[in-house]
Design a protein around this motif. Structure first.
Motif, PDB file in Angstrom:
ATOM      1  N   GLY A   1       0.782  -1.225   0.000  1.00  0.00           N
ATOM      2  CA  GLY A   1       0.000   0.000   0.000  1.00  0.00           C
ATOM      3  C   GLY A   1       0.815   1.276   0.000  1.00  0.00           C
ATOM      4  N   GLY A   2       2.071   1.211   0.280  1.00  0.00           N
ATOM      5  CA  GLY A   2       2.895   2.419   0.282  1.00  0.00           C
ATOM      6  C   GLY A   2       2.592   3.305   1.473  1.00  0.00           C
ATOM      7  N   GLU A   3       3.199   4.471   1.463  1.00  0.00           N
ATOM      8  CA  GLU A   3       2.971   5.452   2.530  1.00  0.00           C
ATOM      9  C   GLU A   3       2.429   6.731   1.911  1.00  0.00           C
ATOM     10  OE1 GLU A   3       6.541   6.094   4.745  1.00  0.00           O
ATOM     11  OE2 GLU A   3       6.703   3.995   5.329  1.00  0.00           O
ATOM     12  N   ASN A   4       1.181   7.033   2.196  1.00  0.00           N
ATOM     13  CA  ASN A   4       0.529   8.234   1.678  1.00  0.00           C
ATOM     14  C   ASN A   4       0.593   8.310   0.158  1.00  0.00           C
ATOM     15  OD1 ASN A   4      -0.042   9.102   4.333  1.00  0.00           O
ATOM     16  ND2 ASN A   4       1.987  10.028   4.466  1.00  0.00           N
ATOM     17  N   GLY A   5       0.494   7.156  -0.518  1.00  0.00           N
ATOM     18  CA  GLY A   5       0.497   7.129  -1.966  1.00  0.00           C
ATOM     19  C   GLY A   5       1.870   7.132  -2.600  1.00  0.00           C
ATOM     20  N   TYR A   6       2.932   6.935  -1.814  1.00  0.00           N
ATOM     21  CA  TYR A   6       4.300   6.945  -2.343  1.00  0.00           C
ATOM     22  C   TYR A   6       5.029   5.683  -1.919  1.00  0.00           C
ATOM     23  CZ  TYR A   6       3.340  11.855  -3.102  1.00  0.00           C
ATOM     24  OH  TYR A   6       2.784  13.029  -3.524  1.00  0.00           O
ATOM     25  N   PHE A   7       6.107   5.350  -2.627  1.00  0.00           N
ATOM     26  CA  PHE A   7       6.955   4.244  -2.229  1.00  0.00           C
ATOM     27  C   PHE A   7       7.800   4.669  -1.043  1.00  0.00           C
ATOM     28  CE2 PHE A   7       6.373   3.069  -6.700  1.00  0.00           C
ATOM     29  CZ  PHE A   7       6.112   1.719  -6.578  1.00  0.00           C
ATOM     30  N   PRO A   8       7.822   3.894   0.036  1.00  0.00           N
ATOM     31  CA  PRO A   8       8.736   4.229   1.144  1.00  0.00           C
ATOM     32  C   PRO A   8      10.163   3.845   0.760  1.00  0.00           C
ATOM     33  CG  PRO A   8       7.484   2.251   1.667  1.00  0.00           C
ATOM     34  CD  PRO A   8       6.968   2.759   0.349  1.00  0.00           C
ATOM     35  N   VAL A   9      11.085   4.738   0.988  1.00  0.00           N
ATOM     36  CA  VAL A   9      12.488   4.499   0.682  1.00  0.00           C
ATOM     37  C   VAL A   9      13.305   4.715   1.944  1.00  0.00           C
ATOM     38  CG1 VAL A   9      14.448   5.207  -0.737  1.00  0.00           C
ATOM     39  CG2 VAL A   9      12.154   5.272  -1.686  1.00  0.00           C
ATOM     40  N   LYS A  10      14.131   3.735   2.283  1.00  0.00           N
ATOM     41  CA  LYS A  10      14.945   3.869   3.493  1.00  0.00           C
ATOM     42  C   LYS A  10      16.022   4.903   3.286  1.00  0.00           C
ATOM     43  CE  LYS A  10      14.266  -0.818   5.163  1.00  0.00           C
ATOM     44  NZ  LYS A  10      14.911  -2.066   5.559  1.00  0.00           N
ATOM     45  N   LYS A  11      16.288   5.686   4.296  1.00  0.00           N
ATOM     46  CA  LYS A  11      17.333   6.691   4.237  1.00  0.00           C
ATOM     47  C   LYS A  11      18.685   6.006   4.357  1.00  0.00           C
ATOM     48  CE  LYS A  11      18.782  10.980   6.378  1.00  0.00           C
ATOM     49  NZ  LYS A  11      18.515  11.956   7.431  1.00  0.00           N
ATOM     50  N   ARG A  12      19.608   6.426   3.487  1.00  0.00           N
ATOM     51  CA  ARG A  12      20.959   5.874   3.534  1.00  0.00           C
ATOM     52  C   ARG A  12      21.737   6.544   4.648  1.00  0.00           C
ATOM     53  NH1 ARG A  12      23.282   5.515  -2.444  1.00  0.00           N
ATOM     54  NH2 ARG A  12      25.023   4.713  -1.268  1.00  0.00           N
ATOM     55  N   MET A  13      22.521   5.753   5.315  1.00  0.00           N
ATOM     56  CA  MET A  13      23.319   6.290   6.412  1.00  0.00           C
ATOM     57  C   MET A  13      24.665   6.702   5.934  1.00  0.00           C
ATOM     58  SD  MET A  13      21.662   6.207   9.200  1.00  0.00           S
ATOM     59  CE  MET A  13      20.166   5.528   9.794  1.00  0.00           C
TER      60      MET A  13
END
Length: 93
Positions: A81-93
């Motif tokens: 379902g995504g997050e608020n209509g967008y693909f969730p992308v993990k933040k790079r450290m």
């Protein structure tokens, strides 16, 4: 204009590069080719109109056409379902 091995060694020294003796002949030959090509371009001058199309290529671009996109819900079902209509992308450290 001929390029000498001494000139290649001088350029290497100025560039702070180390050149192996076994590579010196090939580098000298390559540099002479580069300079010859640059001389060819300089000899053409600014009046040559067809120089920019030396391979006789034609424009390969096409007109943009608007086509319907995929339904957002179908795309996002693969990411739960995504997050608020967008693909969730993990933040790079």
């Amino acid at each position: 204009m001929a390029v000498t091995k001494e000139e290649i060694l001088d350029i290497a020294l100025l560039s702070k590069l180390w050149v192996d003796e076994s590579e010196l002949d090939k580098l000298t030959e390559d540099m002479a080719g580069i300079i010859a090509f640059a001389d060819t371009i300089n000899a053409v001058g600014e009046s040559a109109e067809d120089f920019d199309n030396i391979n006789n290529l034609s424009n390969v671009f096409r007109e943009d056409t608007v086509v319907p996109s995929y339904d957002r819900s179908l795309i996002l079902k693969n990411v739960n379902g995504g997050e608020n209509g967008y693909f969730p992308v993990k933040k790079r450290m």
